[in-house]
Design a protein around this motif. Structure first.
Motif, PDB file in Angstrom:
ATOM      1  N   SER A  20       0.844  -1.191   0.000  1.00  0.00           N
ATOM      2  CA  SER A  20       0.000   0.000   0.000  1.00  0.00           C
ATOM      3  C   SER A  20       0.885   1.249   0.000  1.00  0.00           C
ATOM      4  CB  SER A  20      -0.896   0.002   1.236  1.00  0.00           C
ATOM      5  OG  SER A  20      -0.091   0.091   2.375  1.00  0.00           O
ATOM      6  N   ARG A  21       0.285   2.382  -0.361  1.00  0.00           N
ATOM      7  CA  ARG A  21       1.053   3.593  -0.546  1.00  0.00           C
ATOM      8  C   ARG A  21       1.850   3.985   0.705  1.00  0.00           C
ATOM      9  NH1 ARG A  21       1.348   7.906  -4.028  1.00  0.00           N
ATOM     10  NH2 ARG A  21       1.849   9.862  -3.001  1.00  0.00           N
ATOM     11  N   ASN A  22       1.203   3.867   1.868  1.00  0.00           N
ATOM     12  CA  ASN A  22       1.902   4.241   3.093  1.00  0.00           C
ATOM     13  C   ASN A  22       3.113   3.360   3.348  1.00  0.00           C
ATOM     14  OD1 ASN A  22       0.463   6.419   3.891  1.00  0.00           O
ATOM     15  ND2 ASN A  22      -1.056   5.218   5.045  1.00  0.00           N
ATOM     16  N   ALA A  23       2.916   2.067   3.128  1.00  0.00           N
ATOM     17  CA  ALA A  23       4.008   1.131   3.410  1.00  0.00           C
ATOM     18  C   ALA A  23       5.166   1.339   2.444  1.00  0.00           C
ATOM     19  CB  ALA A  23       3.503  -0.308   3.311  1.00  0.00           C
ATOM     20  N   ILE A  24       4.857   1.747   1.222  1.00  0.00           N
ATOM     21  CA  ILE A  24       5.935   1.990   0.252  1.00  0.00           C
ATOM     22  C   ILE A  24       6.883   3.047   0.802  1.00  0.00           C
ATOM     23  CG2 ILE A  24       6.448   2.958  -2.019  1.00  0.00           C
ATOM     24  CD1 ILE A  24       3.909   1.706  -3.050  1.00  0.00           C
ATOM     25  N   PHE A  25       6.310   4.079   1.414  1.00  0.00           N
ATOM     26  CA  PHE A  25       7.164   5.166   1.893  1.00  0.00           C
ATOM     27  C   PHE A  25       7.750   4.888   3.268  1.00  0.00           C
ATOM     28  CE2 PHE A  25       5.065   7.324  -1.519  1.00  0.00           C
ATOM     29  CZ  PHE A  25       6.107   8.043  -2.063  1.00  0.00           C
ATOM     30  N   ARG A  26       6.962   4.196   4.143  1.00  0.00           N
ATOM     31  CA  ARG A  26       7.458   4.013   5.504  1.00  0.00           C
ATOM     32  C   ARG A  26       8.522   2.925   5.593  1.00  0.00           C
ATOM     33  NH1 ARG A  26       2.111   4.258   8.492  1.00  0.00           N
ATOM     34  NH2 ARG A  26       1.738   6.409   7.873  1.00  0.00           N
ATOM     35  N   THR A  27       8.258   1.802   4.962  1.00  0.00           N
ATOM     36  CA  THR A  27       9.212   0.691   5.062  1.00  0.00           C
ATOM     37  C   THR A  27       9.541   0.155   3.671  1.00  0.00           C
ATOM     38  OG1 THR A  27       7.321  -0.756   5.386  1.00  0.00           O
ATOM     39  CG2 THR A  27       8.517  -0.086   7.359  1.00  0.00           C
ATOM     40  N   PRO A  28      10.305   0.926   2.889  1.00  0.00           N
ATOM     41  CA  PRO A  28      10.552   0.514   1.504  1.00  0.00           C
ATOM     42  C   PRO A  28      11.374  -0.767   1.379  1.00  0.00           C
ATOM     43  CG  PRO A  28      11.850   2.439   2.059  1.00  0.00           C
ATOM     44  CD  PRO A  28      10.933   2.215   3.208  1.00  0.00           C
ATOM     45  N   LEU A  29      12.107  -1.133   2.425  1.00  0.00           N
ATOM     46  CA  LEU A  29      13.027  -2.254   2.264  1.00  0.00           C
ATOM     47  C   LEU A  29      12.485  -3.582   2.777  1.00  0.00           C
ATOM     48  CD1 LEU A  29      16.429  -0.519   3.070  1.00  0.00           C
ATOM     49  CD2 LEU A  29      15.407  -1.008   0.863  1.00  0.00           C
ATOM     50  N   THR A  30      11.249  -3.583   3.296  1.00  0.00           N
ATOM     51  CA  THR A  30      10.729  -4.857   3.792  1.00  0.00           C
ATOM     52  C   THR A  30       9.716  -5.436   2.811  1.00  0.00           C
ATOM     53  OG1 THR A  30       9.145  -3.565   5.042  1.00  0.00           O
ATOM     54  CG2 THR A  30      11.031  -4.446   6.257  1.00  0.00           C
ATOM     55  N   PRO A  31       9.662  -6.764   2.716  1.00  0.00           N
ATOM     56  CA  PRO A  31       8.678  -7.399   1.836  1.00  0.00           C
ATOM     57  C   PRO A  31       7.256  -7.132   2.341  1.00  0.00           C
ATOM     58  CG  PRO A  31      10.182  -9.023   2.808  1.00  0.00           C
ATOM     59  CD  PRO A  31      10.531  -7.726   3.390  1.00  0.00           C
ATOM     60  N   PRO A  32       6.257  -7.248   1.461  1.00  0.00           N
ATOM     61  CA  PRO A  32       4.884  -6.977   1.901  1.00  0.00           C
ATOM     62  C   PRO A  32       4.440  -7.959   2.974  1.00  0.00           C
ATOM     63  CG  PRO A  32       4.928  -7.918  -0.305  1.00  0.00           C
ATOM     64  CD  PRO A  32       6.327  -7.601   0.049  1.00  0.00           C
ATOM     65  N   THR A  33       3.749  -7.452   3.990  1.00  0.00           N
ATOM     66  CA  THR A  33       3.174  -8.325   5.000  1.00  0.00           C
ATOM     67  C   THR A  33       1.667  -8.367   4.779  1.00  0.00           C
ATOM     68  OG1 THR A  33       2.855  -6.476   6.485  1.00  0.00           O
ATOM     69  CG2 THR A  33       4.931  -7.681   6.688  1.00  0.00           C
ATOM     70  N   ALA A  34       0.964  -9.124   5.629  1.00  0.00           N
ATOM     71  CA  ALA A  34      -0.480  -9.242   5.474  1.00  0.00           C
ATOM     72  C   ALA A  34      -1.161  -7.872   5.532  1.00  0.00           C
ATOM     73  CB  ALA A  34      -1.046 -10.161   6.551  1.00  0.00           C
ATOM     74  N   GLU A  35      -0.655  -6.973   6.403  1.00  0.00           N
ATOM     75  CA  GLU A  35      -1.308  -5.662   6.539  1.00  0.00           C
ATOM     76  C   GLU A  35      -0.984  -4.741   5.376  1.00  0.00           C
ATOM     77  OE1 GLU A  35       0.443  -4.443  10.297  1.00  0.00           O
ATOM     78  OE2 GLU A  35       0.365  -6.611  10.635  1.00  0.00           O
ATOM     79  N   THR A  36       0.268  -4.812   4.882  1.00  0.00           N
ATOM     80  CA  THR A  36       0.671  -3.828   3.873  1.00  0.00           C
ATOM     81  C   THR A  36       0.414  -4.316   2.454  1.00  0.00           C
ATOM     82  OG1 THR A  36       2.903  -4.709   3.870  1.00  0.00           O
ATOM     83  CG2 THR A  36       2.476  -2.869   5.347  1.00  0.00           C
TER      84      THR A  36
END
Lengths: 309, 279
Positions: free
Chosen positions: B39-55
């Protein structure tokens, strides 16, 4: 290559049939347009009609202040782009190939496959991917530098005149390092075991073996990757266009001959396209590449000793 | 094969260097792909982690598939690449056979003439190529692109294939001639099947630059109906530059087909390069 004698007497039409399609397409779409472009560079437009202008276009390109500044800027940028490739891409490629070719190295096929991945991606993907990664809006590059405690070094490299071209050069190196790696790797594999074993008997191993035995033997391949790099760089366009647009910003600091040709020939924003000046620039690129190829063929290749095993 | 023993530190160092470079080579690609699923927020907040169930979020892909005509662009790229490849391989193999098999006046000269295009890029003739296409009414057609790419691919294909054709046994061809085969039949029935591995190498070499080219689609066929995937992605990304989800998804969509094809054919490609086909 035996040709049966009775056939000699008749016209061997099949040779013509085999050659015709390739020769026709190649001549019509490649050779004639190349010479057509060279010819167009000698003309100019005068009230919608074409007028012979001799070398005026070239004179304008070199000396008219409206053209010459941009041209020399693009030529210098292109040269710097090439220097970066020669100084960074080819040594890294050779080093990787040397490590990969060491005997009994495990997973070497996997390393080879992965290191070659960037080379198959299109410039558009590579240009935008790095634009995003280096963007100050998205924290990837600053975050990474933070991990090693160098966050203060971060600046928007693609947006600063003094860094943009070097950054793009390094991106291009990242993309194409696989090509010298593969060609040198192939050359290193073709060195016969006896030569290496003889060196080992004389106590030459490791680094010394690479510098004294293997490097001289792969010089012809280094010559080939140099000329391939030269032709590729002086013909480059896509990466700069994808990352910085046709204006090769900031302030033309990443303008190379390819983007200059595109803007001139096709026009951009307020400037209208000019096929004649476009041809002139294309002709200059042609002469530069031709000069490079001639230097390679007549100077480099004849001086290099080839070893036949 | 006896070799001097290889010390452990040296092996560790070799793997360390190769692993480092592997990470450098893959990192940008991986960052783009994992973030395209967030999601857009996760792209900016944690760019280096793989997607989790929430993001995890497919909004970017939804935008791309709804907005752009990616299927059409993909189809155009496919048609252009396959057709050019077919002509390069057919015409290239025919010409290579003529050069490798028969001795005739001007053979060497013809070989040199056809090899010219290996070093001089076709792009330098663009001004006159565009005029030619305008004159023949081929602007904004896929035919224009196919013609240009065929001409572009032929020189290297002829060069590589004729090297391989010289290795085909003369006895086999002469046996065919004694059996009354025509020269055409010898070429299509006896020689072509034998050089199939070389054809595959040439196919890969020819395909990559055609699929990735931006210059000729931009100049010869920029209309909506004839855009290739490379040009389409370029324009799409330019328009949606602030919609990070869409841009990342478009980039991933452009990367994945090439990546999958490469992983399938990588063995072929690397064998082609290392077998000395391009020395």
């Amino acid at each position: 290559m035996a040709v049966d004698i009775p056939h000699r007497r008749r016209t061997r039409w099949h040779i013509a049939v085999f050659l015709a399609p390739a020769v026709l397409v190649y001549t019509a779409v490649m050779i004639l347009p190349l010479f057509g472009t060279l010819q167009l560079s000698l003309f100019t437009a005068d009230d919608q009609s074409r007028v012979f202008a001799g070398l005026d276009n070239f004179r304008r390109l070199f000396f008219d202040p409206r053209w010459s500044a941009t041209f020399w800027n693009a030529l210098w940028n292109n040269t710097w782009f090439f220097i970066i490739h020669m100084l960074v891409q080819n040594p890294i490629g050779i080093a990787l190939a040397a490590i990969l070719s060491s005997p009994r190295l495990r997973f070497s096929a996997a390393y080879r496959t992965v290191i070659f991945v960037p080379t198959i991606l299109s410039f558009v993907i590579v240009g935008f991917a790095f634009k995003l990664i280096l963007s100050p809006l998205w924290g990837v590059a600053p975050n990474l530098l933070d991990l090693v405690g160098l966050k203060s070094l971060f600046t928007p490299w693609l947006g600063k005149e003094e860094y943009a071209l070097t950054t793009l050069g390094l991106i291009s190196v990242w993309q194409f390092v696989g090509i010298p790696m593969m060609l040198i790797y192939a050359a290193l594999l073709s060195i016969p075991d006896e030569v290496v074993e003889a060196a080992e008997c004389d106590g030459i191993t490791g680094m010394a073996q690479f510098w004294k035995i293997k490097l001289p033997l792969i010089l012809p391949s280094i010559g080939i990757i140099s000329i391939l790099t030269f032709v590729g760089n002086f013909n480059a366009f896509d990466l700069i266009y994808a990352a910085q647009g046709a204006l090769a910003g900031p302030n033309y600091s990443t303008d190379i001959l390819g983007t200059f040709l595109y803007r001139t020939f096709f026009g951009f924003q307020l400037q209208t396209g000019d096929p004649y000046m476009g041809s002139t620039i294309a002709s200059m690129m042609f002469f530069i590449i031709l000069a490079g190829v001639c230097v390679y063929l007549f100077v480099v290749q004849t001086r290099l000793r080839r070893y036949q095993f | 094969m006896s070799r001097a023993t290889i010390s452990l530190p040296r092996t560790v160092a070799a793997h360390a260097v190769l692993l480092t470079y592997t990470v450098i080579a893959l990192f940008p690609v991986v960052v783009i792909i994992i973030n395209s699923f967030k999601s857009r927020n996760a792209i900016f907040r944690t760019p280096l982690t793989p997607p989790t169930a929430e993001t995890f979020d497919l909004i970017g892909y939804a935008t791309v598939l709804n907005q752009g005509d990616f299927l059409l662009y993909f189809q155009n790229s496919f048609i252009v690449t396959v057709a050019s490849l077919f002509f390069v391989l057919l015409f290239g193999a025919m010409a290579a056979f003529a050069l490798a098999e028969y001795r005739f006046r001007g053979n060497t000269l013809m070989g040199l003439y056809l090899a010219l295009g290996i070093m001089i890029p076709i792009r330098l003739g663009t001004v006159a190529i565009l005029q030619l296409m305008v004159a023949s009414g081929l602007v904004n057609t896929l035919t224009a692109l196919i013609l240009v790419y065929t001409a572009q691919g032929l020189p290297l294909a002829i060069f590589i294939l004729s090297e391989f054709m010289k290795q085909v046994s003369d006895d086999l061809k002469n046996a065919g001639r004694i059996d009354g085969f025509s020269e055409y039949r010898i070429f299509f029935r006896l020689v072509l099947p034998l050089v199939r591995p070389a054809m595959a190498t040439v196919a890969v070499f020819t395909m990559i630059p055609i699929w990735n080219d931006l210059w000729f689609p931009l100049i010869l066929a920029p209309s909506e109906a004839t855009k290739t995937i490379t040009l389409g992605a370029q324009l799409f990304i330019g328009q949606y530059v602030t919609n990070w989800n869409a841009v990342l998804a478009a980039l991933s969509l452009a990367i994945l087909p090439v990546l999958v094809l490469y992983l399938i054919f990588s063995r072929q490609l690397i064998r082609g390069i290392t077998s000395g086909a391009v020395k």
